[in-house]
Enzyme design. Structure first.
Site, PDB file in Angstrom:
ATOM      1  N   ARG A 127       0.807  -1.225   0.000  1.00  0.00           N
ATOM      2  CA  ARG A 127       0.000   0.000   0.000  1.00  0.00           C
ATOM      3  C   ARG A 127       0.843   1.279   0.000  1.00  0.00           C
ATOM      4  O   ARG A 127       1.954   1.313   0.503  1.00  0.00           O
ATOM      5  CB  ARG A 127      -1.021  -0.012   1.135  1.00  0.00           C
ATOM      6  N   ARG A 161       4.253   4.111   4.355  1.00  0.00           N
ATOM      7  CA  ARG A 161       4.459   4.227   5.794  1.00  0.00           C
ATOM      8  C   ARG A 161       5.719   3.488   6.231  1.00  0.00           C
ATOM      9  O   ARG A 161       6.005   2.408   5.739  1.00  0.00           O
ATOM     10  CB  ARG A 161       3.250   3.642   6.538  1.00  0.00           C
ATOM     11  N   ARG A 172       2.978  -6.272  14.502  1.00  0.00           N
ATOM     12  CA  ARG A 172       1.678  -5.573  14.551  1.00  0.00           C
ATOM     13  C   ARG A 172       0.532  -6.584  14.652  1.00  0.00           C
ATOM     14  O   ARG A 172      -0.452  -6.352  15.353  1.00  0.00           O
ATOM     15  CB  ARG A 172       1.526  -4.661  13.332  1.00  0.00           C
TER      16      ARG A 172
END
Ligand code: AMP
Length: 219
Positions: A127, A161, A172
């Site tokens: 992404r 990111r 995560r």
């Protein structure tokens, strides 16, 4: 209307929150975005949060709760909001209950966008966003119509990111299962939990979320 989007990192919470905010006149409150803004601004909070975020761990409850408590006081939150990435722990959920109760407000839904772990790495590592307007894209699932040009604003700079890499994803996901997944039974017991299959195409997920939002009690 006030709702929470739950689900793993990379599950589509941010993408869907952006769509719902336009359609329902709600404000997206993303604690991740707030922290990234603090990092970009070079604030003390940003400095503290950066190493924790880069390691894929959770920032302390006190910091996050303080940030949200302040944010929901802002006038733009009066018409309702979508919490994206908050709460992420039981103490955060309890603090949110207290914040809303103090204002005489209720929560309409906590909606889980469910995506199995094995789909997450591919979704996260692909992404990227437009550096100018923040529109989200994906190398494989959602490319701009013209390569290198943002569909929304025509911008030609994109960013990824710092924590969207294969190494950090595992941490995560571990944090999600250990600390955030307990929120699912928490909201289930309160009759607030709804579940949407997050592996469906993006438009289909939006449609299912809209169906749920349309069942909210108005008033
Ligand atoms: P996100 O953009 O929601 O994926 O969040 C990115 C990172 O910010 C997370 O991996 C955490 O380090 C931190 N973060 C965001 N929201 C929270 C929260 N509610 N509680 C603790 N840490 C958070």
């Amino acid at each position: 209307m006030r709702l929470i989007l739950l689900g793993p990192p990379g599950g589509g919470k941010g993408t869907q929150a952006k769509r719902l905010q336009d359609r329902f006149g709600l404000v997206q409150l993303s604690t991740g975005d707030m922290l990234r803004a603090a990092i970009a601004a070079g604030s003390e909070l940003g400095k503290k949060a950066k190493s924790v975020m880069d390691a894929g761990q959770l920032v302390s409850d006190d910091i996050i709760i303080g940030m949200i408590a302040e944010r929901i006081e802002q006038p733009d939150c009066k018409g309702g909001f979508i919490l994206d990435g908050f709460p992420r722990t039981i103490p955060q959920a309890e603090a949110l209950d207290r914040l809303l109760a103090d204002k005489g407000l209720n929560l309409d839904f906590a909606i889980e966008i469910r995506v199995p772990d094995e789909r997450i790495v591919e979704r996260i590592t692909g992404r990227f966003t437009c550096a100018k307007c923040g529109a989200g894209y994906h190398d494989k699932f959602q490319r701009p119509k013209t390569d290198g040009v943002c569909d929304v604003c025509g911008g030609t700079e994109f960013s990824r990111r710092a924590d969207d890499n294969a190494e950090t994803v595992t941490a995560r996901l571990n944090a999600y299962h250990a600390q955030t997944a307990p929120l699912l039974p928490y909201y289930e017991e309160k009759g607030k939990l709804r579940v949407v299959d997050g592996t469906l195409p993006i438009d289909e997920v939006t449609r299912k979320l809209e169906e749920i939002l349309q069942t909210a009690n108005v008033g």
